[in-house]
Scaffold this motif. Structure first.
Motif, mmCIF file in Angstrom:
data_model
loop_
_atom_site.group_PDB
_atom_site.id
_atom_site.type_symbol
_atom_site.label_atom_id
_atom_site.label_comp_id
_atom_site.label_asym_id
_atom_site.label_seq_id
_atom_site.Cartn_x
_atom_site.Cartn_y
_atom_site.Cartn_z
ATOM 1 N N SER A 89 0.821 -1.216 0.000
ATOM 2 C CA SER A 89 0.000 0.000 0.000
ATOM 3 C C SER A 89 0.854 1.264 0.000
ATOM 4 N N PHE A 90 2.070 1.188 0.530
ATOM 5 C CA PHE A 90 2.952 2.359 0.507
ATOM 6 C C PHE A 90 3.506 2.541 -0.908
ATOM 7 N N ASP A 91 4.066 3.717 -1.171
ATOM 8 C CA ASP A 91 4.575 4.017 -2.503
ATOM 9 C C ASP A 91 6.071 3.773 -2.652
ATOM 10 N N TYR A 147 -3.166 16.322 4.625
ATOM 11 C CA TYR A 147 -1.922 16.115 3.889
ATOM 12 C C TYR A 147 -2.152 15.235 2.665
ATOM 13 N N CYS A 148 -1.414 15.520 1.606
ATOM 14 C CA CYS A 148 -1.457 14.694 0.403
ATOM 15 C C CYS A 148 -0.253 13.749 0.317
ATOM 16 N N ARG A 149 0.910 14.233 0.757
ATOM 17 C CA ARG A 149 2.157 13.472 0.628
ATOM 18 C C ARG A 149 2.790 13.301 2.013
ATOM 19 N N ILE A 150 2.791 12.083 2.492
ATOM 20 C CA ILE A 150 3.203 11.795 3.869
ATOM 21 C C ILE A 150 4.419 10.870 3.880
ATOM 22 N N LEU A 151 5.361 11.163 4.761
ATOM 23 C CA LEU A 151 6.518 10.302 4.969
ATOM 24 C C LEU A 151 6.404 9.652 6.342
ATOM 25 N N LEU A 152 6.121 8.355 6.363
ATOM 26 C CA LEU A 152 6.069 7.608 7.621
ATOM 27 C C LEU A 152 7.491 7.344 8.105
ATOM 28 N N VAL A 153 7.673 7.345 9.415
ATOM 29 C CA VAL A 153 8.998 7.131 9.998
ATOM 30 C C VAL A 153 8.934 5.997 11.013
ATOM 31 N N ASP A 154 9.818 5.021 10.858
ATOM 32 C CA ASP A 154 9.900 3.912 11.813
ATOM 33 C C ASP A 154 11.366 3.548 12.005
ATOM 34 N N LYS A 169 -4.521 6.532 2.839
ATOM 35 C CA LYS A 169 -5.021 6.709 1.471
ATOM 36 C C LYS A 169 -6.540 6.649 1.410
ATOM 37 N N VAL A 170 -7.128 5.809 2.217
ATOM 38 C CA VAL A 170 -8.593 5.758 2.283
ATOM 39 C C VAL A 170 -9.139 7.101 2.736
ATOM 40 N N ASN A 171 -8.352 7.808 3.547
ATOM 41 C CA ASN A 171 -8.789 9.099 4.084
ATOM 42 C C ASN A 171 -8.269 10.300 3.291
ATOM 43 N N GLY A 172 -7.740 10.052 2.089
ATOM 44 C CA GLY A 172 -7.420 11.162 1.206
ATOM 45 C C GLY A 172 -5.972 11.403 0.857
ATOM 46 N N ALA A 173 -5.029 10.718 1.494
ATOM 47 C CA ALA A 173 -3.617 10.905 1.136
ATOM 48 C C ALA A 173 -3.366 10.349 -0.262
ATOM 49 N N GLU A 174 -2.536 11.029 -1.027
ATOM 50 C CA GLU A 174 -2.235 10.594 -2.389
ATOM 51 C C GLU A 174 -0.939 9.800 -2.460
ATOM 52 N N GLN A 175 -0.001 10.104 -1.591
ATOM 53 C CA GLN A 175 1.312 9.469 -1.613
ATOM 54 C C GLN A 175 1.761 9.196 -0.181
ATOM 55 N N VAL A 176 2.129 7.954 0.098
ATOM 56 C CA VAL A 176 2.629 7.592 1.427
ATOM 57 C C VAL A 176 3.932 6.813 1.252
ATOM 58 N N ASP A 177 5.034 7.439 1.608
ATOM 59 C CA ASP A 177 6.346 6.802 1.583
ATOM 60 C C ASP A 177 6.782 6.502 3.019
ATOM 61 N N PHE A 178 7.884 5.810 3.162
ATOM 62 C CA PHE A 178 8.414 5.596 4.519
ATOM 63 C C PHE A 178 9.926 5.702 4.506
ATOM 64 N N VAL A 179 10.479 6.011 5.671
ATOM 65 C CA VAL A 179 11.913 5.962 5.889
ATOM 66 C C VAL A 179 12.146 5.284 7.231
ATOM 67 N N CYS A 180 13.167 4.461 7.301
ATOM 68 C CA CYS A 180 13.520 3.805 8.562
ATOM 69 C C CYS A 180 15.025 3.865 8.739
ATOM 70 N N ALA A 181 15.471 3.568 9.937
ATOM 71 C CA ALA A 181 16.907 3.607 10.218
ATOM 72 C C ALA A 181 17.630 2.433 9.571
#
Length: 239
Positions: free
Chosen positions: A73-75, A199-206, A223-235
């Motif tokens: 589901s993430f981009d 927000y449209c473009r979100i960066l998740l952090v874990d 995304k169900v609630n309207g975000a268009e892009q969801v990326d993530f970054v982790c250590a």
């Protein structure tokens, strides 16, 4: 303001002396993030990466084995290091043994090694993966939030730790297989204020990426609630 920050950092270092995130030894004033003995002990991911999650892959591959057969589901995903050896031990101390001061190193490494790629995605906000309130009270802090706060400073972006909340106390993910992880996280997250996604473009952090089940669950919700892009970054990312 800068003088105030310097004074605050001096007091913080006096109470909580800076430690090397690899060997946990005390750092000298000249050693910013790692002690000189540990600089060569860890190595960033510098070769080809999966175009979906960011795991290291062969030079002829576009996607890792997991992303080639799993619909995430993430981009996009980003990580400076692989999760093994000294980094594995370090992240366990950061996560379970109150070494919150390590967050500065992880944030600096993420910004240095994958910051440009993340900036090209133009995120509006950093959102840490939340802990269940009971688990956070037990631990005393959320390591993802501490990491996100430092990374937000490096990237000069806002951080919102109240956008989503964990409403279900799940089993520990590391004890489960891939299918069990996804099922374990069903209904685990919710928007803190339903209907108020801004927000449209979100960066998740874990801290660590393993199979993607956690970021998938949150990305799907966003995304169900309207975000268009969801990326993530982790250590660090599990190869």
């Amino acid at each position: 303001m800068k003088e105030k920050n310097k004074t605050g950092n001096w007091l913080l270092n006096a109470v909580y002396p800076r430690r090397c995130p690899i060997c946990d030894g005390l750092l000298s004033r000249e050693e910013l993030y790692l002690c000189r003995n540990c600089v060569e002990k860890i190595h960033p991911i510098l070769g080809a990466r999966c175009k979906k999650c960011g795991k290291p892959v062969g030079s002829e591959e576009e996607f890792c084995r997991d992303c080639s057969r799993t619909r995430h589901s993430f981009d996009r995903g980003f990580a400076p290091y692989g999760y093994h050896g000294e980094l594995e031990v370090s992240l366990m101390r950061f996560k379970y043994h109150e070494r919150q001061e390590y967050a500065g190193f992880y944030a600096h490494a993420a910004f240095f090694y994958v910051g440009k790629q993340i900036q090209r995605r133009n995120p509006e906000v950093l959102v840490p993966v939340p802990l269940h309130p009971a688990r956070q009270r037990q631990r005393g802090y959320n390591q993802a939030e501490v990491f996100a706060e430092k990374l937000a400073e490096e990237m000069e972006l806002p951080m919102n730790a109240r956008l989503i909340r964990r409403v279900k106390k799940t089993k520990r993910q590391k004890e489960l297989g891939p299918a069990e992880r996804r099922k374990n996280l069903e209904g685990a997250f919710a928007l803190a204020k339903p209907g108020q996604m801004k927000y449209c473009r979100i960066l998740l952090v874990d801290d660590i990426y393993t199979t993607g089940s956690t970021v998938d669950a949150i990305a799907s919700l966003l995304k169900v609630n309207g975000a268009e892009q969801v990326d993530f970054v982790c250590a660090a990312i599990v190869k």
